[in-house]
Design a protein around this motif. Structure first.
Motif, PDB file in Angstrom:
ATOM      1  N   LEU A  13      -4.820  -6.259   5.930  1.00  0.00           N
ATOM      2  CA  LEU A  13      -3.538  -6.081   5.424  1.00  0.00           C
ATOM      3  C   LEU A  13      -3.618  -4.346   4.758  1.00  0.00           C
ATOM      4  CD1 LEU A  13      -2.119  -8.579   3.322  1.00  0.00           C
ATOM      5  CD2 LEU A  13      -1.004  -7.365   5.011  1.00  0.00           C
ATOM      6  N   ILE A  14      -4.791  -3.925   4.688  1.00  0.00           N
ATOM      7  CA  ILE A  14      -4.968  -2.680   3.984  1.00  0.00           C
ATOM      8  C   ILE A  14      -4.666  -1.562   5.116  1.00  0.00           C
ATOM      9  CG2 ILE A  14      -6.797  -0.983   3.054  1.00  0.00           C
ATOM     10  CD1 ILE A  14      -8.345  -3.126   2.007  1.00  0.00           C
ATOM     11  N   ILE A  15      -5.174  -1.918   6.269  1.00  0.00           N
ATOM     12  CA  ILE A  15      -4.988  -1.239   7.518  1.00  0.00           C
ATOM     13  C   ILE A  15      -3.554  -1.216   8.031  1.00  0.00           C
ATOM     14  CG2 ILE A  15      -5.604  -0.612   9.639  1.00  0.00           C
ATOM     15  CD1 ILE A  15      -8.181  -2.219   9.590  1.00  0.00           C
ATOM     16  N   ALA A  55      -1.190 -12.267  -0.654  1.00  0.00           N
ATOM     17  CA  ALA A  55      -2.328 -11.495  -0.752  1.00  0.00           C
ATOM     18  C   ALA A  55      -2.420 -11.037  -2.233  1.00  0.00           C
ATOM     19  CB  ALA A  55      -2.574 -10.442  -0.146  1.00  0.00           C
ATOM     20  N   ASN A  97      -0.974  -1.680   6.046  1.00  0.00           N
ATOM     21  CA  ASN A  97      -0.127  -1.032   4.904  1.00  0.00           C
ATOM     22  C   ASN A  97      -0.066   0.160   5.049  1.00  0.00           C
ATOM     23  OD1 ASN A  97       0.993  -3.404   3.845  1.00  0.00           O
ATOM     24  ND2 ASN A  97      -0.349  -3.867   2.515  1.00  0.00           N
ATOM     25  N   SER A  98      -1.409   0.638   5.292  1.00  0.00           N
ATOM     26  CA  SER A  98      -1.707   2.333   5.391  1.00  0.00           C
ATOM     27  C   SER A  98      -0.830   2.918   6.544  1.00  0.00           C
ATOM     28  CB  SER A  98      -3.011   2.692   5.447  1.00  0.00           C
ATOM     29  OG  SER A  98      -3.930   1.741   4.811  1.00  0.00           O
ATOM     30  N   ARG A 154      -5.643 -15.271   1.982  1.00  0.00           N
ATOM     31  CA  ARG A 154      -5.958 -14.072   1.122  1.00  0.00           C
ATOM     32  C   ARG A 154      -7.483 -13.654   1.508  1.00  0.00           C
ATOM     33  NH1 ARG A 154      -7.009 -15.281  -4.340  1.00  0.00           N
ATOM     34  NH2 ARG A 154      -6.878 -13.108  -4.519  1.00  0.00           N
ATOM     35  N   ASN A 203       1.742  -9.679   2.408  1.00  0.00           N
ATOM     36  CA  ASN A 203       1.579  -9.094   1.012  1.00  0.00           C
ATOM     37  C   ASN A 203       1.681  -9.850  -0.089  1.00  0.00           C
ATOM     38  OD1 ASN A 203       0.428  -6.645   1.973  1.00  0.00           O
ATOM     39  ND2 ASN A 203       2.598  -5.482   2.143  1.00  0.00           N
ATOM     40  N   ARG A 207      -7.389  -9.762   3.862  1.00  0.00           N
ATOM     41  CA  ARG A 207      -7.396  -8.674   2.991  1.00  0.00           C
ATOM     42  C   ARG A 207      -7.640  -7.441   3.665  1.00  0.00           C
ATOM     43  NH1 ARG A 207      -9.835 -10.270  -2.348  1.00  0.00           N
ATOM     44  NH2 ARG A 207      -8.016 -11.181  -2.573  1.00  0.00           N
ATOM     45  N   VAL A 208      -8.461  -7.260   4.601  1.00  0.00           N
ATOM     46  CA  VAL A 208      -8.816  -5.941   5.211  1.00  0.00           C
ATOM     47  C   VAL A 208      -7.928  -5.684   6.108  1.00  0.00           C
ATOM     48  CG1 VAL A 208     -10.577  -4.778   6.583  1.00  0.00           C
ATOM     49  CG2 VAL A 208     -11.280  -6.184   4.721  1.00  0.00           C
TER      50      VAL A 208
END
Lengths: 98, 302
Positions: A83-85, A36, A87-88, A76, A33, A80-81
């Protein structure tokens, strides 16, 4: 009373030593994170670590700085994608289970 | 079909019950059921009490629906196994792992001796056989995963033993020690991989090789902790010092051939920023081993 104090002392001692796999996953997520979040324009270019400032030339070997910048840029772009998953999922799990 | 039905009906008393069940289940495929019962029909001649059991078993196997189900299930299982193998092979290269476990007793003995006393060994090169490294069984310099895996498990057990002698043992501590040591191993391998990437070393060191090299220090740790248990703190420090020095020399001699360029590896002092950086990297990796050895064992010996 004393037994409980020494027991908690022992636990805290081994807790300092202990490094669970969960801690490793947390560390990995936090590190990724952090990488990123570095902004290309506002931060990296200002300190001379931009994406186009690392490639010195097409000489024989890129130096450490060029490799590092390459690594940051690729992390980065790639992470990116996912990490979104991740983190959610983390947020949902922490909300549910504390 | 009617004829065999009637003949079966006439031959035995229990037959009609089972037969009706079978025929009620599938009227679309009667041939299988009636064909098989002719074999049971012959067995029935030998004894009436043996008849029903034989016939019941026969009907389970001869029932087309259960046959079909069994065939489908087994094909599904084999398909699932194939898919599992294929997918697992993508993440964990199983065929490559087999190479690292191709060891024998002589190799293990020699390698353990080398880990504790590497000063007399002269030829540190890994021999190749048509561009692929030779299996560890045939070359004492090749890295393997057997010793690191065994040493890791033994380290956990010895840690439990050491904690037990100090009345600090509880079953959770074994798990904590194991995960803690595993995490440090992962961190070390990742750090080495990162530094190898940054210094752009063209080497044929795979990740598994690095895991193997990082796992060799557990041998020294075990020896140190055992000496600490037998001879007290002084024994622990002396043995640990000896093992740290040997692991340091072992790592430097092994990694020098893999990381440094050809010329520098032969001992010729090649001046150049690149080679100097690589030498520093080798020394840093080798120096990290004693640090980890001390860090992971000092709390076990009081």
């Amino acid at each position: 009373m004393r037994m409980r104090v020494t027991q908690s002392q022992q636990k805290s001692r081994s807790a300092n030593m202990a490094f669970t796999l969960y801690a490793l996953i947390q560390t990995a997520i936090l590190f990724t994170n952090a990488i990123a979040v570095l902004h290309e324009e506002r931060f990296l270019s200002k300190i001379g670590w931009g994406a186009d400032q690392g490639i010195g030339g097409f000489g024989d070997e890129p130096g450490i700085k060029a490799q590092l910048l390459n690594l940051i840029r690729s992390v980065r772009t790639v992470m990116r994608v996912p990490l979104i998953i991740v983190n959610s999922v983390c947020i949902v799990l922490l909300l549910l289970f504390g | 079909m009617d004829y065999s039905n009637q003949s079966g009906f006439r031959q035995r008393k229990l037959q009609p019950k089972v037969r009706m069940r079978g025929s009620a289940v599938d009227s679309g495929e009667p041939s299988q059921l009636f064909d098989d019962t002719s074999a049971g029909h012959n067995a029935g001649h030998s004894g009436v009490d043996k008849g029903p059991m034989v016939y019941a078993g026969q009907s389970l196997l001869s029932d087309p629906v259960s046959n079909l189900a069994m065939a489908y299930g087994s094909s599904l299982a084999s398909q699932g196994k194939e898919m599992m193998d294929k997918n697992l092979d993508r993440f964990i290269p199983i065929s490559k792992l087999k190479y690292y476990f191709a060891v024998d007793t002589v190799y293990v003995g020699k390698k353990l001796g080398l880990l504790v006393f590497p000063y007399m060994h002269e030829n540190w090169e890994v021999s190749y056989q048509q561009d692929t490294p030779v299996a560890p069984r045939f070359d004492v310099n090749a890295p393997d995963l057997y010793i690191p895996a065994m040493a890791f498990i033994t380290y956990i057990l010895v840690a439990g033993l050491a904690l037990g002698t100090q009345n600090r043992f509880s079953p959770e501590i074994l798990g904590m020690q194991a995960s803690s040591a595993l995490v440090w191993l992962i961190i070390e391998v990742l750090a080495v991989l990162l530094s190898l990437y940054l210094v752009t070393v063209n080497t044929d060191l795979t990740t598994i090789d690095l895991v193997a090299f990082s796992g060799y220090k557990y041998v020294g740790m075990i020896v140190g902790v055992l000496a600490g248990l037998l001879f007290g703190k002084m024994g622990y420090y002396l043995t640990l010092l000896w093992c740290c020095a040997s692991i340091f020399v072992f790592m430097i001699r092994t990694l020098r051939l893999k990381i440094l360029s050809e010329a520098a590896a032969e001992g010729v002092l090649v001046r150049g920023a690149k080679n100097q950086l690589r030498m520093y990297l080798t020394m840093a990796i080798a120096a990290a081993q004693p640090v980890f050895m001390y860090w992971l064992t000092f709390h076990l010996v009081r």
